[in-house]
Structures are given as structure tokens and as C-alpha cells.
Design an enzyme around this catalytic site. Structure first.
Site, mmCIF file in Angstrom:
data_model
loop_
_atom_site.group_PDB
_atom_site.id
_atom_site.type_symbol
_atom_site.label_atom_id
_atom_site.label_comp_id
_atom_site.label_asym_id
_atom_site.label_seq_id
_atom_site.Cartn_x
_atom_site.Cartn_y
_atom_site.Cartn_z
ATOM 1 N N GLU A 1 -5.301 -8.758 0.648
ATOM 2 C CA GLU A 1 -5.982 -8.498 1.926
ATOM 3 C C GLU A 1 -7.462 -8.294 1.649
ATOM 4 O O GLU A 1 -7.831 -7.586 0.714
ATOM 5 C CB GLU A 1 -5.478 -7.216 2.625
ATOM 6 C CG GLU A 1 -4.083 -7.280 3.174
ATOM 7 C CD GLU A 1 -3.640 -5.961 3.823
ATOM 8 O OE1 GLU A 1 -4.514 -5.177 4.269
ATOM 9 O OE2 GLU A 1 -2.431 -5.719 3.884
ATOM 10 N N GLU B 1 0.799 -1.224 0.000
ATOM 11 C CA GLU B 1 0.000 0.000 0.000
ATOM 12 C C GLU B 1 0.836 1.280 0.000
ATOM 13 O O GLU B 1 0.780 2.081 0.943
ATOM 14 C CB GLU B 1 -0.972 0.004 1.191
ATOM 15 C CG GLU B 1 -1.937 -1.169 1.167
ATOM 16 C CD GLU B 1 -3.035 -1.107 2.216
ATOM 17 O OE1 GLU B 1 -4.014 -1.840 2.090
ATOM 18 O OE2 GLU B 1 -2.911 -0.304 3.177
#
Length: 444
Positions: free
Chosen positions: A349, A164
Site C-alpha cells: 500500500e 497491518e
């Protein structure tokens, strides 16, 4: 019955600072999350990662839980300051030993390791030199990556450069909510650019050192819907998709340029001659990892800096206050295939925080999490039917853990952690997920 392809990798995911504890043990250096969480006011309830899930001492028990659940893959991250306490230079053998034990134990149990090289715990000594805003970090990151590839690459074949990067750049350097806690738009966009340069250098080193492995990168994604069919609302949703989701980084990686609406907004904040780096950033990657939790409705707002604001909807929400929009994971998967056509995709995720309680019988009945996971896995299956080359799915998270600025107040695990005793309890969702894995799909 919604069957998944043969060999589909069902996994669970964690990150070093969120679960390990013992941040300074055995010669490790400080990370920016250590210093940030120890600064009053930064983390809810003054929580820190000093103990977390004590995985540093309980890793064996935790791998046994992964085995019990039946997960085929385990995504975890390496703490940079455990390996290189100063960020560069001297390698800490005890740090290597810790991860070697984990890797070897996983392989003994036929669990495929997926290693995230950077999941936010930058060595504090590098932050003192400017951290991600310093152009030299691309070389520091390449050096760190090389140490990992040379020590673990013989056994680990699935690698992720960055987790991220948008969150690293924007939440850490523009919103100031994550470490290092800065609020500077120039620093934030220089960080975006340096993250891409660091990623590219790491991929280059990987190609030289690990001959038969795969390397990719992981992005956060929200599903942005316009509040109306007005052109300015549609444009606001497009901007948020380009800026918040995978295009901010995949456009440079695949096409050698930032997305058009991002450039319009941020050209002045990027390094002056950023174009000179774009050829180097265009390194082929083997897979794209997508994280997905939530969807958002957005509208044009002339008074906001980016001309966008959020519209709250009357939708069910998780304990994070995030709207539950399962079809968003389908559209994100479809979108990445249509826009960039990567060779392979993983959901790296997906999961939810709820206010879990232990029942009198010592069980955790988290039906809301089961409902969340089922709804999202259905949409993931739908994306595969539509030709998305999806190879695996990782639940966030194996364990309840340190949820960054929220501290221990938010529980994402399919395994409950009692932080007073460090006792682990597999939640109902953990048993449910175990069945999904056994059946390689959804039965109901």
C-alpha cells in the site's frame, strides 16, 4: 527514464469491508466492523460499511476499471464472516461463490490476484469468545485459512496472512479507535502475540495445501526520525521503529524474539510464557509486504507512557494530516533488507487522501496525488537500484472507500466514487498511473 525490472508487478489494492457493502447479504455473518460502525460515536458522521462502494454488486465494473488502468495485479481481502458466518464450522457457499467469480474474472483478464486473508473484519461471533485476545484464535484462523487455500489455492498463488497486525492490536485494543474498540494494554499485547501465532499456523496450513504458491504478511510503517542527535531522542526513534514498524513482527518471525526496546517496554503485558510459542512462530515466509504513507519526527518525552512524543514539522500534509515524507519509503525498504533480508518485498500500500472535487467537465484533477505518487515511486526505484528485492508496488486505493473511523470523509482512490449514485470516475492520478504501468517506470 526510471525503468523498473522486467515483470515488475504494478497493482492496486482494496479491502473487503471498505468497498463491498451488503455486509449481511447471502448468509454472511456480522463482522466486528459492522457492529462497531453501527455503534453511535465510533465513526465520523455515523458512517457504516452497509453500502460502501457497493462492490458486492458492482465487482464486474470495478474489475473492468482495473483492466482499463492496466494494473497487472489486484490485492483484495476476503471477508471472514462471508465464508464462515460463525467464524468456524459451517462454510457459506454463497460467500465462496462471490470470491470465485472475482478470481476467475481477474485471471481471464491476466490480472494476478493477491489475497489478504484478514483485513480487520473479524466475525462478531468470535469477538464474543474474546476475539484476538483468546489463544484459540490461532486455531480458528488456521481453519479459516484452510477453507480459503482449499477453495482458491488452485488459482491464487499470492497470499497475505494479515494486514497491518499492529493496527489490529494497538489501534483496536489499546487506543480503542478501531473495532473492537478496546483500551487495555494487556489485551493489546496478548493480541500482538496471538496474531503472530495465528499467522504461523496459517503459513503451516498453506505449506500443506498450496504447493506452488507464495505467502507473506503485511505491515504498516512510518519513517521515524529523531528530533535531535541526543541519545534519548535517537532511542525514542528506535523504539518507535521497533514497535510501530515491521520489527515488532519480523523479529519474532525471523529471529524468534521480540525486539529489545519493545520487550523492555512491554514484557509485563505479554503472555507469561510467551517464549514457549516462539519456535512455532519462526515459520519461513516467502515475501514481506510493506505499507507506507508518512514520516514522523519524535523526541524523548518523560511524561508519555512510552517516553515518546511527536514533533510537528512544517511539511506538506495530506487530508489525513499526515506529513509527506517520500524518502521514508526508501529508508523503510533499505531497512527491511538490512535487518531481515527477506527473499522478496512488495510495497502493498502507498497512497494519499486529498479533498478531491469533480470539475464541471466531470473530471477529477488531483495533481497533488500525482505528485505524491511520483515522489514515492522515485524513492521505490532508488531502493531497487540499491539491491532491495522489490517485486511489486500497489497503490492504495483503487477506489475511494470507507476509511475506517474516518468514514467516507477521506478519499484515497485513484478512482472517484460518487456515493449518491455509485458512479465511478477515473481521476487524473488513475490515468497517470496507467502510463507509469505502460512504461514500466517514470518518464519524467
Amino acid at each position: 527514464m526510471k525503468k523498473f525490472p522486467e515483470g515488475f508487478l504494478w497493482g492496486v489494492a482494496t479491502a473487503s469491508y471498505q468497498i463491498e457493502g451488503s455486509p449481511l447479504a447471502d448468509g454472511a455473518g456480522m463482522s466486528i466492523w459492522h457492529t462497531f460502525s453501527h455503534t453511535p460515536g465510533n465513526v465520523k458522521n455515523g458512517d457504516t460499511g452497509d453500502v460502501a462502494c457497493d462492490h458486492y454488486n458492482r465487482w464486474k465494473e470495478d474489475i473492468e476499471i482495473i483492466e482499463k488502468i492496466g494494473a497487472k495485479a489486484y490485492r483484495f481481502s476476503i471477508s471472514w464472516p462471508r465464508i464462515l458466518p460463525e467464524g468456524t464450522g459451517k462454510v457459506n457457499q454463497k460467500g465462496l461463490d462471490f470470491y470465485n467469480r472475482i478470481i476467475d474474472t481477474l485471471l481471464e483478464k491476466n490480472i494476478t490476484p493477491f489475497i489478504t486473508i484478514y483485513h480487520w473484519d473479524l466475525p462478531f461471533s468470535l469477538q464474543l469468545k474474546g476475539g484476538w485476545a483468546n489463544r484459540d484464535i490461532a486455531d480458528w484462523f488456521a481453519e479459516y485459512s484452510r477453507v480459503l487455500f482449499e477453495n482458491f489455492g488452485d488459482r491464487v498463488k499470492h497470499w497475505i496472512t494479515l494486514n497491518e497486525p499492529w493496527v489490529v492490536a494497538i489501534v483496536g485494543h489499546l487506543y480503542g479507535v478501531h473495532a473492537p474498540g478496546m483500551k487495555d494494554i494487556y489485551v493489546a499485547f496478548h493480541t500482538v502475540h496471538n496474531l503472530l501465532r495465528a499467522h504461523a499456523k496459517s503459513v503451516k496450513v498453506f505449506r500443506e495445501t498450496v504447493k506452488d504458491g507464495k505467502i507473506g504478511i503485511v505491515f504498516n510503517n512510518g519513517y521515524f526520525e529523531p528530533a535531535s542527535e541526543r541519545e534519548e531522542d535517537i532511542r525514542a526513534a528506535r523504539f518507535m521503529h521497533q514497535f510501530n514498524n515491521y520489527p515488532l513482527f519480523l523479529n519474532p518471525i525471523y529471529r524468534g524474539e521480540y525486539p529489545d526496546l519493545v520487550l523492555e517496554f512491554a514484557r509485563e503485558y505479554l503472555p507469561r510464557n510467551y517464549e514457549d510459542d516462539m519456535e512455532e512462530i519462526k515459520q519461513e515466509i516467502d515475501f514481506v509486504g510493506l505499507n507506507y504513507y508518512s514520516g514522523h519526527m519524535v523526541k524523548y518525552d518523560p511524561n508519555s507512557p512510552a517516553r515518546v512524543s511527536f514533533v510537528e514539522r512544517n511539511l506538506p500534509k495530506t487530508a489525513m494530516g499526515w506529513e509527506i515524507v517520500p524518502e521514508g519509503i526508501y529508508w523503510i525498504l533499505k531497512g527491511v533488507k538490512e535487518e531481515y533480508n527477506p527473499q522478496e518485498v512488495y510495497i502493498t500500500e502507498n497512497g494519499a487522501a486529498f479533498d478531491d472535487v469533480v470539475s464541471e467537465g466531470g473530471k477529477v484533477h488531483d495533481q497533488n496525488r500525482i505528485d505524491y505518487l511520483r515522489a514515492h515511486i522515485e524513492q521505490v526505484w532508488r531502493a531497487i537500484q540499491d539491491g532491495v528485492p522489490l517485486k511489486g508496488y500497489f497503490v492504495w486505493s483503487l477506489l475511494d472507500n470507507f476509511e475506517w473511523a474516518e468514514g467516507y470523509s477521506k478519499r484515497f482512490g485513484i478512482v472517484y466514487v460518487d456515493y449518491n449514485t455509485q458512479k465511478r470516475i477515473i481521476k487524473d492520478s488513475g490515468y497517470w498511473y496507467s502510463n507509469v504501468i505502460k512504461n514500466n517506470g517514470l518518464t519524467d
